[in-house]
Design a protein around this motif. Sequence first.
Motif, mmCIF file in Angstrom:
data_model
loop_
_atom_site.group_PDB
_atom_site.id
_atom_site.type_symbol
_atom_site.label_atom_id
_atom_site.label_comp_id
_atom_site.label_asym_id
_atom_site.label_seq_id
_atom_site.Cartn_x
_atom_site.Cartn_y
_atom_site.Cartn_z
ATOM 1 N N LEU A 34 0.837 -1.208 0.000
ATOM 2 C CA LEU A 34 0.000 0.000 0.000
ATOM 3 C C LEU A 34 0.864 1.247 0.000
ATOM 4 O O LEU A 34 1.892 1.314 0.686
ATOM 5 C CB LEU A 34 -0.924 0.005 1.218
ATOM 6 C CG LEU A 34 -2.017 -1.055 1.211
ATOM 7 C CD1 LEU A 34 -2.732 -1.099 2.568
ATOM 8 C CD2 LEU A 34 -3.011 -0.799 0.100
ATOM 9 N N PRO A 35 0.478 2.250 -0.772
ATOM 10 C CA PRO A 35 1.260 3.495 -0.821
ATOM 11 C C PRO A 35 1.222 4.217 0.526
ATOM 12 O O PRO A 35 0.271 4.087 1.285
ATOM 13 C CB PRO A 35 0.557 4.313 -1.907
ATOM 14 C CG PRO A 35 -0.776 3.699 -2.088
ATOM 15 C CD PRO A 35 -0.701 2.291 -1.622
ATOM 16 N N HIS A 36 2.270 4.946 0.793
ATOM 17 C CA HIS A 36 2.353 5.732 2.025
ATOM 18 C C HIS A 36 2.045 7.189 1.693
ATOM 19 O O HIS A 36 2.930 8.046 1.693
ATOM 20 C CB HIS A 36 3.728 5.594 2.666
ATOM 21 C CG HIS A 36 4.030 4.206 3.097
ATOM 22 N ND1 HIS A 36 3.469 3.634 4.212
ATOM 23 C CD2 HIS A 36 4.816 3.246 2.540
ATOM 24 C CE1 HIS A 36 3.893 2.398 4.341
ATOM 25 N NE2 HIS A 36 4.716 2.128 3.321
ATOM 26 N N ALA A 37 0.791 7.451 1.398
ATOM 27 C CA ALA A 37 0.370 8.810 1.036
ATOM 28 C C ALA A 37 -0.073 9.550 2.285
ATOM 29 O O ALA A 37 -0.474 8.945 3.275
ATOM 30 C CB ALA A 37 -0.777 8.750 0.030
ATOM 31 N N VAL A 45 -7.170 2.910 -1.638
ATOM 32 C CA VAL A 45 -6.856 1.509 -1.360
ATOM 33 C C VAL A 45 -7.519 0.610 -2.397
ATOM 34 O O VAL A 45 -6.885 -0.292 -2.952
ATOM 35 C CB VAL A 45 -7.286 1.117 0.078
ATOM 36 C CG1 VAL A 45 -7.245 -0.386 0.272
ATOM 37 C CG2 VAL A 45 -6.412 1.820 1.115
ATOM 38 N N CYS A 46 -8.800 0.866 -2.681
ATOM 39 C CA CYS A 46 -9.510 0.061 -3.685
ATOM 40 C C CYS A 46 -8.864 0.203 -5.060
ATOM 41 O O CYS A 46 -8.713 -0.789 -5.782
ATOM 42 C CB CYS A 46 -10.984 0.458 -3.745
ATOM 43 S SG CYS A 46 -11.916 -0.071 -2.293
ATOM 44 N N GLY A 47 -8.447 1.414 -5.409
ATOM 45 C CA GLY A 47 -7.768 1.633 -6.682
ATOM 46 C C GLY A 47 -6.461 0.866 -6.757
ATOM 47 O O GLY A 47 -6.133 0.256 -7.783
ATOM 48 N N HIS A 48 -5.707 0.890 -5.668
ATOM 49 C CA HIS A 48 -4.427 0.181 -5.612
ATOM 50 C C HIS A 48 -4.641 -1.325 -5.766
ATOM 51 O O HIS A 48 -3.958 -1.988 -6.560
ATOM 52 C CB HIS A 48 -3.714 0.503 -4.290
ATOM 53 C CG HIS A 48 -2.402 -0.180 -4.133
ATOM 54 N ND1 HIS A 48 -1.256 0.250 -4.759
ATOM 55 C CD2 HIS A 48 -2.063 -1.282 -3.424
ATOM 56 C CE1 HIS A 48 -0.252 -0.553 -4.437
ATOM 57 N NE2 HIS A 48 -0.722 -1.497 -3.634
ATOM 58 N N ILE A 49 -5.596 -1.875 -5.015
ATOM 59 C CA ILE A 49 -5.869 -3.318 -5.080
ATOM 60 C C ILE A 49 -6.438 -3.682 -6.448
ATOM 61 O O ILE A 49 -6.121 -4.747 -6.995
ATOM 62 C CB ILE A 49 -6.787 -3.747 -3.918
ATOM 63 C CG1 ILE A 49 -6.047 -3.555 -2.587
ATOM 64 C CG2 ILE A 49 -7.248 -5.200 -4.091
ATOM 65 C CD1 ILE A 49 -6.906 -3.753 -1.348
ATOM 66 N N SER A 50 -7.236 -2.794 -7.039
ATOM 67 C CA SER A 50 -7.755 -3.026 -8.398
ATOM 68 C C SER A 50 -6.606 -3.195 -9.386
ATOM 69 O O SER A 50 -6.629 -4.093 -10.237
ATOM 70 C CB SER A 50 -8.621 -1.849 -8.852
ATOM 71 O OG SER A 50 -9.827 -1.813 -8.157
ATOM 72 N N ARG A 51 -5.613 -2.325 -9.282
ATOM 73 C CA ARG A 51 -4.457 -2.416 -10.183
ATOM 74 C C ARG A 51 -3.679 -3.715 -9.955
ATOM 75 O O ARG A 51 -3.251 -4.358 -10.905
ATOM 76 C CB ARG A 51 -3.555 -1.195 -10.025
ATOM 77 C CG ARG A 51 -4.158 0.073 -10.648
ATOM 78 C CD ARG A 51 -3.221 1.254 -10.603
ATOM 79 N NE ARG A 51 -2.909 1.736 -9.267
ATOM 80 C CZ ARG A 51 -3.712 2.498 -8.515
ATOM 81 N NH1 ARG A 51 -4.891 2.872 -8.980
ATOM 82 N NH2 ARG A 51 -3.333 2.896 -7.318
ATOM 83 N N LEU A 52 -3.520 -4.112 -8.692
ATOM 84 C CA LEU A 52 -2.801 -5.356 -8.389
ATOM 85 C C LEU A 52 -3.518 -6.578 -8.960
ATOM 86 O O LEU A 52 -2.894 -7.497 -9.467
ATOM 87 C CB LEU A 52 -2.662 -5.546 -6.872
ATOM 88 C CG LEU A 52 -1.688 -4.636 -6.137
ATOM 89 C CD1 LEU A 52 -1.764 -4.896 -4.637
ATOM 90 C CD2 LEU A 52 -0.269 -4.841 -6.639
#
Length: 194
Positions: A34-37, A45-52
């Motif tokens: 997860l990014p450290h924004a 978070v959903c966008g990040h997991i979607s990309r993964l």
Amino acid sequence: MVVRWRPRSGEGRGAGRPPGLRERCEQRVRALGLPHAEALTVEDVCGHISRLHGRPIHLMALELPVGSPDGLWVSAENADYVIFERRLAPVHQQQVILHEIGHLVCDHEAAPVLSADSSRLLLPSLDPEMVRRTLGREHEHSEVEMEAELVGSLIGRHISSWTAQRPWSVPPEAQELAARLAALQSPTHRGRNE
């Protein structure tokens, strides 16, 4: 299609965790990278997991039937849908979303509840496999539910921005699913809310 219902608040909280559960969950969350924004949100978070995972995750707030759980995860052929109770407080909505994301991250399956023959008799126009996976759910004290709750809570530690109020929309490709879930409401209950 996989559907996971999230139990109402307070259910499933008293059972002890199996050995190694926390370590396994922490490892799953670390593996997400997860990014450290400064202002990481549930949507981020959903966008990040979607990309993964290579498939979109759509968040949908709906008025779920009275007596039903607060949320569910629907894994369709090309997308994942996290459906949650619109009438919950925003911070509770986000915890429900994170719990359902926990099921997705852990790749949980639903438990079978109907045989194919029973499904054909009760719901002849629907594919029996889709019905089985849609209606299947684990007991709230199960290790699967504890794992999803813990993964969701660990992901929540990365969230730096908790939205006070947010309008949620239903994506066009999920309109039929939303209509079917809304149809589960009893006529008496729907009448009070209209």
